[in-house]
Structures are given as structure tokens and as C-alpha cells.
Design a protein around this motif. Structure first.
Motif, PDB file in Angstrom:
ATOM      1  N   ASN A   1       0.056  39.712 101.987  1.00 33.01           N
ATOM      2  CA  ASN A   1       0.929  40.712 101.374  1.00 33.01           C
ATOM      3  C   ASN A   1       2.373  40.414 101.785  1.00 33.01           C
ATOM      4  O   ASN A   1       2.724  40.534 102.954  1.00 33.01           O
ATOM      5  CB  ASN A   1       0.467  42.089 101.860  1.00 33.01           C
ATOM      6  CG  ASN A   1       1.238  43.246 101.268  1.00 33.01           C
ATOM      7  OD1 ASN A   1       1.425  44.258 101.915  1.00 33.01           O
ATOM      8  ND2 ASN A   1       1.680  43.129 100.037  1.00 33.01           N
ATOM      9  N   HIS A   2       3.222  40.025 100.824  1.00 34.33           N
ATOM     10  CA  HIS A   2       4.612  39.630 101.102  1.00 34.33           C
ATOM     11  C   HIS A   2       5.548  40.830 101.074  1.00 34.33           C
ATOM     12  O   HIS A   2       5.510  41.636 100.137  1.00 34.33           O
ATOM     13  CB  HIS A   2       5.081  38.619 100.059  1.00 34.33           C
ATOM     14  CG  HIS A   2       4.543  37.240 100.257  1.00 34.33           C
ATOM     15  ND1 HIS A   2       5.260  36.241 100.877  1.00 34.33           N
ATOM     16  CD2 HIS A   2       3.347  36.682  99.935  1.00 34.33           C
ATOM     17  CE1 HIS A   2       4.551  35.131 100.903  1.00 34.33           C
ATOM     18  NE2 HIS A   2       3.381  35.367 100.338  1.00 34.33           N
ATOM     19  N   HIS A   3       6.414  40.920 102.085  1.00 35.53           N
ATOM     20  CA  HIS A   3       7.377  42.023 102.184  1.00 35.53           C
ATOM     21  C   HIS A   3       8.705  41.532 102.746  1.00 35.53           C
ATOM     22  O   HIS A   3       8.846  40.386 103.163  1.00 35.53           O
ATOM     23  CB  HIS A   3       6.823  43.134 103.084  1.00 35.53           C
ATOM     24  CG  HIS A   3       5.830  44.027 102.418  1.00 35.53           C
ATOM     25  ND1 HIS A   3       6.184  45.141 101.703  1.00 35.53           N
ATOM     26  CD2 HIS A   3       4.481  43.947 102.351  1.00 35.53           C
ATOM     27  CE1 HIS A   3       5.090  45.723 101.230  1.00 35.53           C
ATOM     28  NE2 HIS A   3       4.054  45.010 101.601  1.00 35.53           N
ATOM     29  N   GLN A   4       9.652  42.457 102.775  1.00 32.68           N
ATOM     30  CA  GLN A   4      10.953  42.275 103.402  1.00 32.68           C
ATOM     31  C   GLN A   4      11.301  43.561 104.148  1.00 32.68           C
ATOM     32  O   GLN A   4      10.838  44.638 103.750  1.00 32.68           O
ATOM     33  CB  GLN A   4      12.035  42.003 102.341  1.00 32.68           C
ATOM     34  CG  GLN A   4      11.940  40.627 101.677  1.00 32.68           C
ATOM     35  CD  GLN A   4      13.021  40.423 100.637  1.00 32.68           C
ATOM     36  OE1 GLN A   4      12.754  40.525  99.455  1.00 32.68           O
ATOM     37  NE2 GLN A   4      14.222  40.140 101.097  1.00 32.68           N
ATOM     38  N   ALA A   5      12.111  43.469 105.204  1.00 33.64           N
ATOM     39  CA  ALA A   5      12.837  42.305 105.682  1.00 33.64           C
ATOM     40  C   ALA A   5      12.520  42.108 107.158  1.00 33.64           C
ATOM     41  O   ALA A   5      12.101  43.048 107.846  1.00 33.64           O
ATOM     42  CB  ALA A   5      14.333  42.535 105.514  1.00 33.64           C
ATOM     43  N   GLY A   6      12.731  40.905 107.629  1.00 36.50           N
ATOM     44  CA  GLY A   6      12.492  40.617 109.032  1.00 36.50           C
ATOM     45  C   GLY A   6      13.485  41.317 109.940  1.00 36.50           C
ATOM     46  O   GLY A   6      14.576  41.716 109.512  1.00 36.50           O
ATOM     47  N   PRO A   7      13.130  41.472 111.218  1.00 36.06           N
ATOM     48  CA  PRO A   7      14.055  42.111 112.158  1.00 36.06           C
ATOM     49  C   PRO A   7      15.367  41.336 112.258  1.00 36.06           C
ATOM     50  O   PRO A   7      15.395  40.112 112.124  1.00 36.06           O
ATOM     51  CB  PRO A   7      13.284  42.072 113.492  1.00 36.06           C
ATOM     52  CG  PRO A   7      11.852  41.876 113.111  1.00 36.06           C
ATOM     53  CD  PRO A   7      11.860  41.088 111.858  1.00 36.06           C
ATOM     54  N   ALA A   8      16.459  42.058 112.482  1.00 32.36           N
ATOM     55  CA  ALA A   8      17.776  41.423 112.583  1.00 32.36           C
ATOM     56  C   ALA A   8      17.754  40.324 113.632  1.00 32.36           C
ATOM     57  O   ALA A   8      17.228  40.495 114.733  1.00 32.36           O
ATOM     58  CB  ALA A   8      18.835  42.467 112.932  1.00 32.36           C
ATOM     59  N   GLY A   9      18.313  39.181 113.287  1.00 35.13           N
ATOM     60  CA  GLY A   9      18.340  38.054 114.203  1.00 35.13           C
ATOM     61  C   GLY A   9      17.132  37.151 114.070  1.00 35.13           C
ATOM     62  O   GLY A   9      16.994  36.187 114.837  1.00 35.13           O
ATOM     63  N   THR A  10      16.238  37.445 113.110  1.00 33.36           N
ATOM     64  CA  THR A  10      15.096  36.585 112.826  1.00 33.36           C
ATOM     65  C   THR A  10      15.088  36.304 111.319  1.00 33.36           C
ATOM     66  O   THR A  10      15.865  36.868 110.560  1.00 33.36           O
ATOM     67  CB  THR A  10      13.764  37.243 113.215  1.00 33.36           C
ATOM     68  OG1 THR A  10      13.482  38.330 112.307  1.00 33.36           O
ATOM     69  CG2 THR A  10      13.803  37.792 114.631  1.00 33.36           C
ATOM     70  N   ILE A  11      14.171  35.436 110.907  1.00 38.55           N
ATOM     71  CA  ILE A  11      13.972  35.188 109.478  1.00 38.55           C
ATOM     72  C   ILE A  11      12.739  35.916 108.972  1.00 38.55           C
ATOM     73  O   ILE A  11      12.782  36.578 107.939  1.00 38.55           O
ATOM     74  CB  ILE A  11      13.839  33.677 109.179  1.00 38.55           C
ATOM     75  CG1 ILE A  11      15.072  32.934 109.657  1.00 38.55           C
ATOM     76  CG2 ILE A  11      13.604  33.447 107.684  1.00 38.55           C
ATOM     77  CD1 ILE A  11      16.363  33.386 109.016  1.00 38.55           C
ATOM     78  N   VAL A  12      11.661  35.821 109.710  1.00 41.28           N
ATOM     79  CA  VAL A  12      10.406  36.387 109.208  1.00 41.28           C
ATOM     80  C   VAL A  12       9.552  36.894 110.364  1.00 41.28           C
ATOM     81  O   VAL A  12       9.480  36.263 111.420  1.00 41.28           O
ATOM     82  CB  VAL A  12       9.631  35.348 108.368  1.00 41.28           C
ATOM     83  CG1 VAL A  12       9.309  34.096 109.159  1.00 41.28           C
ATOM     84  CG2 VAL A  12       8.365  35.938 107.753  1.00 41.28           C
ATOM     85  N   ALA A  13       8.946  38.057 110.169  1.00 41.70           N
ATOM     86  CA  ALA A  13       7.969  38.604 111.114  1.00 41.70           C
ATOM     87  C   ALA A  13       6.596  38.479 110.487  1.00 41.70           C
ATOM     88  O   ALA A  13       6.413  38.772 109.300  1.00 41.70           O
ATOM     89  CB  ALA A  13       8.280  40.068 111.423  1.00 41.70           C
ATOM     90  N   GLY A  14       5.628  38.046 111.282  1.00 39.08           N
ATOM     91  CA  GLY A  14       4.286  37.852 110.736  1.00 39.08           C
ATOM     92  C   GLY A  14       3.205  37.974 111.779  1.00 39.08           C
ATOM     93  O   GLY A  14       3.430  38.451 112.895  1.00 39.08           O
TER      94      GLY A  14
END
Length: 908
Positions: free
Chosen positions: A237-250
Motif C-alpha cells: 500500500n503506497h502512501h505519502q509522506a516520509g518523516p522530515a529529513g528522510t525519503i521513505v518510511a517502510g
């Protein structure tokens, strides 16, 4: 070369040529949309995407387009099935294998291994659920294009061993958001902000909170594919947005995880998450964070990702940065030091949409590559988890929970105190045995919902929610007994000896969220969403928990086949009675009123009385038949009746849309109440009583009282500037203000109008200077009141039990004690003289120091004697204030009546 070899060579060349020609005819996204996916300032809408999906299916032998149902705005929702041409020819067989392994019924280990070897890994990838998170749907388009055309060895292996279900999660939202963004000709002026309405017709962002209930058409479509038809081993399941200072949380995610999960599920999450994380690192794509690097956990049920866990499916969520408008990765120094959550930090930089698309495609390929490499393991493990569930439900089992562990510690501490000693060797096993082997604390073998219970139609709605999520339900074909209790034919049985036992337990049993703090004495760590949600409690379903093995004259209902009650024809009579405690009575009554039939309420018990007429008989037969409601012939005409007429109802909403308002609007449509949506601008104009009898304000409408402020901003500036908004939406701008709106609401009340407030909108009581105050306060050293700090009192979304005054008309149909959904909700203290004078009537209150039924309630003792709901006279009208969320996400059927009762005029 022999003629035979030459012939074979020529055929091979022809076949190869045809395949090359086939691939060359597949249009690229740029060919179709006029831009490449990920180009700055460019978004595709659904109309364009639908056409592209159709082209892919028409030109690629790797793609099949499937219509999975209609959306709430009547668009077609699509799923692309992508695999090798050979696999696409045998989809029915591979679906059958996936279903057999997931259900794990009647299979030996050898048979399961054979099926796992024969089958194909089924992987779900979706996009666009939250339509303003624009990476989601665009990565789906790009990934579909790449899978349909790439010829590299990795893609060929994936197509050979994997069936990919690529599902558009929100067509309506994509059309709205993309058109809104692209409406500006100048790319530099394009923005995703200021959208005038929700990107799902009723519930917007909450479309990711509807997956154990499946109220919306889109979630029903998705739920059927996930839990009934395909039962994939992995869903992404694709979502946005990653925490500030990162690109992607998973994946993997932070604790706590729900205690009903199979441990294989959690270690599988670790494995797939590691594959995703590692691929990005190998491709020099930094900025992935996991576990405590983000807020996402695996506790909650109800999300598109999280409901899958309760079905032994490996549910993946990523939250990535990115927008068609270039953005910045900000400097967050704490994120720059590598650690186990974020071993490869990203540095501050300019960020482009295409980078997010590339990351997302890489993550998709990481999942698909993992599935291809471990295809037989994934298939066998979903069988193994199902088999484990069946075995646990077939014998005495105990599930660990914080309360049980606390009971072990308390028993030990008590004995230690009595012995005045200190056992350093560890705790004796007897303390474990007295709790984790106690017969009263073991898990249920099943649940019986008797056919003679008060609100059978609501119970069937509950059962259908289970059935739509793939739960096996059985029905009694004759009367039967379990222990000393007799049950009638037609009763329903839900046993726990089934593969999706975690979901069964989660819907019937209380959640026991741990006390989760940053450190001892510190503030609590909020759960990602709710802490407790037991659906049987929220819907007020009456069931018996059966602790030992039981059988009877039971027939299995087909997986996914919903129950349809047959109410039968209502006999001719001098009058008819509808029970006011049944939600569907209001549905039938509203149809009667629309048909011009006279309806009364019985003042003694809140039931409805309908005098006999041909028109009444026809309407009752039609409406009651649709919902399966039993309407009784009245033996005598009640002596204390009051005629009712429909109220002219207004429901508050705001520019951009309120999810809480949307849920109420949907509920009212389901039960056939007519309501007009009202915005602050109309309220500020006044003269409300000429148009409405009752106004409903859900949470978030009425601001907190600002003492000492005589003139405030009218709120007209709330939202974008009027000139930036299409004319049709400008009347939605503004917000409820203290200086303009509140006086108009007071005028409405003075003129005899009624106002219903829910949650934070009960703030209106303070604006009206009613003799009520916040109960959740403590006295400071200088004698002043202050709000209780979270370290002492904190109740995130949970189910609590309250007491009701059933003599009040506002509470007609309620029981003396009922469960409510409570999310740090308002609680009141009422001045004693206000109650004795009749100015304010308490409707519901906390009568104990331990009202928690499901979830987490730190400091719940503070609630005792606090008022949860009240009714107050104001001018000729009244204010009804409900602190708890009585309509929460259309799940709280047990408290719908509290709203419904306010929506009729009682005429003497």
C-alpha cells in the motif's frame, strides 16, 4: 541445415518477431499522456489513466484489465493483473491455489507443499488511495508500463513466478486532485493545496480506515479482491509522506504489534522489509527509515494495510516524499547520524517528482523479486499461519496480553509481600499457570449470535462485515443447545478454528493496548490510530462467548456471500409497531413519512406506532423487506402517543470537506434521512430557523471559547482566497467564528431551533455560557484549575462503557449501559442547581472508575461521575451535547439512535 531444423528456426524467428512487434506497439506513458511519469508539474487524471490501462491490456499479452466494481461517484474501479502470458491463461487455477492455501482447510503438509510448488506468488500493489499523495497512482502507472515492456532477466523471472494485482484504489480522487492541480496553465502556479472537497465522496482520508467495516463502495471492491477472491501473500500500500529529513518510511514497523498475530507474519515483515531497504541501499538511494524511525505500527485494524495482517497477509506500507512541484529535503540534524532505523541517511537537497517515482518502482521490484525468489515459501507460510490458527481455535489456547501479565506480577508481588522475602531466582511457574492456564481466561472457541436477539438486522450487518472480509460464518438449520442454553434455528455461529482467527478475535474481543511511554513518568506515545475498536461492542451485538468445543446442526455459508434477511409480509392489522431500539426502524419510519403516512412515537418507551392504511402497508412491506426488519402488528393502540414529522435538518461542513461530516451524511443517506449541508457563510447570514429545525455540528466545527475576545476574525479568510476558487465552491469558504457565527446560533436556539453537537463541537456549551465545565481538570497549588496532563490522563480512541438515563427522549431505544467510542473526548461537570432546575438534563455519565472496555485508558479513574452527554434548554430550543464520537466512521451502530432521536419534530 535440415528442412525440419530450418522450419523450426523460421518459426522461432517469426514468434520472436511477433513478440517484438507486440512490445513495440505498447504505448509508453509519454506517448499516451504527452509527458513522462514523474515530469515536473505534470499529473495524469483518471480519465487519462483509465484509457492508458485499456491500451496496456489491449497491446500487451502480459496485462489483463479487470473491472472490480463502481466507485461512490459511479466510475469504474480497475485492477490490472500482470504476469506471463502463460500464467494469464491459467488465472482461475492459480486463484484456486491461493484460496486453498490461505484457508488451510483439509490440507496435509504434503498437499500444501505441492500446491505451493505448483502455484504462483500473488502480490498486490495499489496506488492512489489518498489521492493528494500523488506519487501513489503515478508509480502504479510507471510500474505497470515497465512490467508490460521490460525484457531483462529479473522482470522475466518475476512474470514467470508472480501474479501481480495492480489496483487503483481511488479513481474519483485522482480525477479531482489531478484536475485541480492542472487547472493552472502556468506550471509555476500549480498547487495541490486548496482542494474544495474531499477526495473520496464522503470520507476523504478516512478511506484508509474502512477496511474491517467496508462501508464504502471502493473499500468493498478492494476487500472482495483481497479477502475473498485472491488472498495475496503480500500486499503493498503506497502512501505519502516520509518523516522530515528522510525519503521513505517502510517495513518493519515499530511496536506494539497486535498480540493475535502469528509470529511468522512478523518475521516475514522483517524479511520483506529488509529486501526493500537493501535494494535502495544497493542502488544508492538513501533515506529509508524503519521501526522507531517513524510512527507506523502494526497494532491497528481497519487500514488497507493493517486489516491484511489479521488475514495472515504480509501488509506493506511506505510513506514517501515527493510532489509534481519540486520540493526540498530539509535539514534535520538528528536524522543525519546513521542508526539501525536509518543506516543510510539522506542529506538536504532539492527533490524532484521523478526521484520519488524511481524509488517507488525500485521498492516494487524489491517486493516482486523477493516474491519470485521465495515463491514457494510465501505460499506455504500463508498456509502454515492459517493451519496454526485452525489448531489454536481447536484446542484450549491462551493469548498473552498486558492485563494477563500484570495479573501474574500482582499475584507474585502479593505473595512476596506476605512472605517478606525476595526471590532472586525468578518467579515460580505457578504464577504463570494461575493466569495462563485459568479456564476463565482462555480464548473462546467460538461465538453465537442468537436469532432471537433484540436487533437482529444490525447483528447481520456486523456478520456481513465479517463475511466480506473473508470470515467463515455458519448458520443453525434447527434449534440447538450449548451447555444449558438453548438457541433457535437461524442463529449464527462464528468459530475460531479457521485461518483468519486473528480477525475473528479482533472483532469480538477487547483490544488490550499496552501502557506505552517514552520513559517512566513521561508522556504516552500515541498509537498510530485507534487503541481499541471491538466491532461487536460498538455495534451493540449480543453474543455468547463459547469457551469449549461445540457443534450443532450448522451449515457453512459460502465465503464472501452476504446474509440477506427475509422479514416476510406484514399481516393486515389495525396498527403497526416498530421497536425504537432497532436502527432499521428509523429507515422504515423515514420511508413511511416520505410516503405521507402518519407516524407516532410512544412516549412510554420510544417505539413507533403506525395506524393501519393501505399506503402504510405497502410502504412497510417494501422498506422492511429491503432491510429484513420484522414489523409487528399492534395488539392495541398505545395510550400515550405523539405525532412525529421529519425535521428540516442541516449538517455542518467546511471548505475542503470534513470527514466526520461526510460520515454522518453517509449514515443519514443509508437510513433515509433528508439533510442539507450548511456552511459557515450561511450560518453567519442568520435567519436559520426559517429554513431548519435542527443543525448538526460534528467534531471540529465549533472552536474553543476565547475568553476576553469581543471581536475576532470572521473566518472568511479560512481556505484559499475567493478569487482562487471556482464560483460553485466560494460559498463554502469561512469557518465558525466567535463574533459572527455564535450569535446567529444563539438566535436559532432562541427561536426554537435545536442544535446537536458531537465531540469537540460541544464547545458550543461554553460559548452559550451554560453552567457546565470541563471535568478533566485538576487543582493547582494556587487554587486554579488546569487540564489534566497526559502523564496522568490519556485515552486515545477506545471503547468505554457509560450509563444512560433511559427515561429521556434523547435516549429512546438505548439500554441503561452501553459502549461508546471515546477519543480523548469532552467530559463535563454540571452545576447542581442546573440539574435540579431542569435547565440541564444529564443523558450519559461514567458511573464507575473502570469504564474501559477495549483499548487504552490511562488514568481512567478520573472519569468517574463525569457527564458524557447532556441536553440543555436554551431559549425556546435545546442544545444536545455528546462528548463521545457517537457516529464514528459509521462503525458505532450502537449509538446511532442518539443522533436519530434528535431528527424528528414531536407534535402535540
Amino acid at each position: 541445415m535440415s528442412k525440419l531444423k530450418l522450419k523450426g528456426f523460421l518459426i522461432a524467428c517469426l514468434l520472436t518477431g511477433s513478440q517484438i512487434s507486440f512490445a513495440q506497439n505498447i504505448p509508453s506513458p509519454k506517448d499516451h499522456f504527452g509527458f513522462s511519469i514523474g515530469d515536473d508539474y505534470q499529473l495524469a487524471n483518471f480519465t487519462q489513466t483509465e484509457a492508458y490501462f485499456k491500451k496496456l491490456a489491449a497491446t500487451s499479452d502480459r496485462v489483463k484489465l479487470v473491472d472490480i466494481g463502481k466507485t461512490e461517484e459511479d466510475r469504474t474501479q480497475y485492477m490490472l493483473i500482470v504476469s506471463s502470458p502463460e500464467n494469464l491463461k491459467n488465472l482461475d487455477r492459480y486463484k484456486e491455489i491461493s484460496q486453498k492455501l490461505a484457508h488451510a482447510e483439509g490440507l496435509t503438509t504434503a498437499q500444501a507443499k505441492a500446491l505451493a510448488d505448483e502455484g504462483k506468488a500473488v502480490i498486490w500493489i495499489d496506488g492512489g488511495l489518498h489521492a493528494n499523495e500523488t506519487v501513489g497512482i503515478h508509480q502504479l502507472i510507471e510500474t505497470a508500463w515497465q512490467l508490460a515492456t521490460k525484457k531483462d532477466p529479473e522482470t522475466q523471472k518475476i512474470l514467470k513466478d508472480v501474479i501481480i494485482l495492480m489496483t487503483h484504489a481511488n479513481p474519483d480522487g485522482q480525477e479531482l486532485i489531478s484536475n485541480w492541480y492542472m487547472r493552472e496553465k502556468d506550471p509555476a502556479k500549480r498547487t495541490l493545496s486548496g482542494v474544495p472537497r474531499l477526495y473520496q465522496k464522503y470520507i476523504g482520508h478516512d478511506n484508509n480506515r474502512d477496511f474491517f467495516m467496508l462501508n464504502m463502495k471502493e473499500t468493498q471492491n478492494i476487500g472482495r479482491q483481497l479477502f475473498v477472491e485472491w488472498l495475496p501473500q503480500i500486499m503493498y500500500n503506497h502512501h505519502q509522506a516520509g518523516p522530515a529529513g528522510t525519503i521513505v518510511a517502510g517495513a518493519p514497523y515499530r511496536d506494539p504489534f497486535n498480540y493475535v498475530f502469528d509470529p511468522v507474519l512478523m518475521t516475514s515483515l522483517d524479511a520483506v522489509g529488509a529486501a526493500m531497504h537493501n535494494r535502495l541501499n544497493a542502488e544508492d538511494k538513501p533515506g529509508y527509515t524503519q521501526r522507531n524511525g517513524s510512527v507506523f505500527s502494526t497494532w491497528y485494524n481497519g487500514g488497507l494495510r493493517t486489516t491484511t495482517y489479521f488475514h495472515n497477509i504480509i501488509g506493506l506500507l511506505t510513506e514517501i516524499v515527493g510532489s509534481p512541484t519540486p520540493s526540498e529535503i530539509p535539514l534535520v540534524p538528528a536524522r543525519l547520524l546513521p542508526n539501525s532505523d536509518s543506516p543510510n541517511p539522506v542529506t538536504p537537497q532539492k527533490w524532484y517528482f521523478r526521484q520519488s517515482i524511481d524509488y517507488s518502482v525500485s521498492l516494487n521490484y524489491a517486493v516482486l523479486n523477493y516474491a519470485q525468489r521465495y515463491k514457494d515459501e510465501l505460499l506455504f507460510n500463508i498456509y502454515l499461519m492459517g493451519k496454526n490458527s485452525i489448531e489454536r481455535g481447536s484446542k484450549d489456547s491462551w493469548t498473552f496480553s498486558p492485563k494477563k501479565l500484570e495479573a501474574i506480577n500482582l499475584a507474585y508481588a502479593k505473595d512476596q509481600k506476605a512472605a517478606s522475602g525476595n526471590n532472586r531466582a525468578g518467579m515460580p511457574v505457578k504464577y504463570y499457570d494461575t493466569v495462563m492456564k485459568a479456564p476463565a481466561l482462555k480464548d473462546a472457541r467460538g461465538y453465537i449470535i442468537s436469532a432471537d436477539q433484540p436487533d437482529l438486522t444490525t447483528s447481520v450487518r456486523f456478520l456481513n462485515a465479517l463475511i466480506k472480509t473473508g470470515i467463515l460464518v455458519q448458520k443453525a438449520t434447527a434449534d440447538f443447545s450449548v451447555g444449558t442454553k438453548n438457541y433457535p434455528k437461524g442463529s449464527y455461529i462464528v468459530k475460531t478454528d479457521q485461518a483468519f482467527r486473528p480477525h475473528v478475535l479482533d472483532m469480538f474481543e477487547p483490544q488490550d493496548h499496552p501502557n506505552d511511554f517514552k520513559y517512566e513518568g513521561g508522556a504516552p506515545i500515541p498509537p498510530y490510530d485507534a487503541a481499541g475498536w471491538t466491532l461487536a461492542y460498538m455495534m451493540n451485538v449480543k453474543f455468547d462467548r463459547i469457551m469449549d468445543n461445540f457443534n450443532g446442526p450448522f451449515e457453512r455459508l459460502n465465503y464472501g456471500e452476504v446474509i440477506k434477511l427475509n422479514s416476510g409480509k406484514v399481516p393486515s392489522a389495525s396498527g403497526y409497531t416498530l421497536n425504537g431500539s432497532l436502527n432499521d426502524s428509523y429507515y422504515v419510519v423515514n420511508d413511511l413519512l416520505k410516503a405521507g403516512v402518519t407516524v407516532y412515537r410512544n412516549l412510554s418507551d420510544g417505539s413507533f406506532y403506525v395506524p393501519s392504511s393501505a399506503k402504510a402497508k405497502i410502504s412497510i412491506d417494501q422498506s422492511a423487506g429491503k432491510v429484513g426488519l420484522t414489523v409487528h402488528a399492534a395488539k392495541t393502540k398505545p395510550s400515550s402517543l405523539q405525532k412525529i414529522t421529519p425535521s428540516r435538518i442541516a449538517l455542518w461542513d467546511t471548505y475542503g470537506g470534513s470527514m466526520s461530516s461526510g460520515w454522518v451524511r453517509w449514515i443519514m443517506e443509508q437510513y433515509h434521512f433528508n439533510a442539507s449541508v450548511i456552511y459557515p457563510e450561511e450560518i453567519d447570514k442568520g435567519n436559520l430557523k426559517s429554513k431548519y429545525d435542527v443543525i448538526i455540528f460534528v467534531g471540529g466545527a465549533i472552536p474553543a471559547l476565547q475568553e476576553g475576545i469581543s471581536v475576532t476574525n470572521s473566518g472568511r479568510s479560512f481556505g484559499p482566497k475567493p478569487e482562487e476558487v471556482p464560483e460553485e465552491y466560494r460559498n463554502r469558504l469561512g469557518r465558525i467564528s466567535q463574533d459572527k457565527s455564535i450569535p446567529k446560533l444563539k438566535e436559532f436556539l432562541d427561536a426554537g431551533g435545536d442544535i446537536v453537537t458531537i465531540g469537540s463541537s460541544t464547545n458550543l456549551a461554553y460559548h452559550l455560557k451554560l453552567p457546565v465545565r470541563n471535568a478533566m481538570v485538576e487543582m493547582t497549588g494556587n487554587g486554579e484549575e488546569k487540564r489534566l496532563p497526559a502523564e496522568k490522563y490519556y485515552i486515545p480512541g477506545s471503547v468505554l462503557n457509560v450509563s444512560f438515563d433511559t427515561s429521556q427522549t434523547a435516549n429512546w431505544g438505548m439500554e441503561q449501559h452501553a459502549d461508546v467510542y471515546f477519543d480523548n473526548s469532552p467530559v463535563f461537570k454540571i452545576a447542581p442547581n442546573a440539574v435540579s432546575s431542569g435547565q440541564i438534563k444529564p443523558l450519559a455519565w461514567f458511573s464507575t472508575a473502570t469504564p474501559l472496555r477495549s483499548g487504552w485508558a490511562w488514568g481512567q479513574a478520573y472519569l468517574q461521575d463525569g457527564v458524557a452527554a447532556f441536553e440543555a434548554r436554551s431559549g425556546k430550543g435545546k442544545l444536545v451535547a455528546f462528548g463521545p464520537e457517537i457516529t464514528f466512521r459509521a462503525q458505532t451502530h450502537g449509538t446511532f439512535k442518539l443522533l436519530f432521536n434528535q431528527l424528528y419534530n414531536l407534535n402535540n
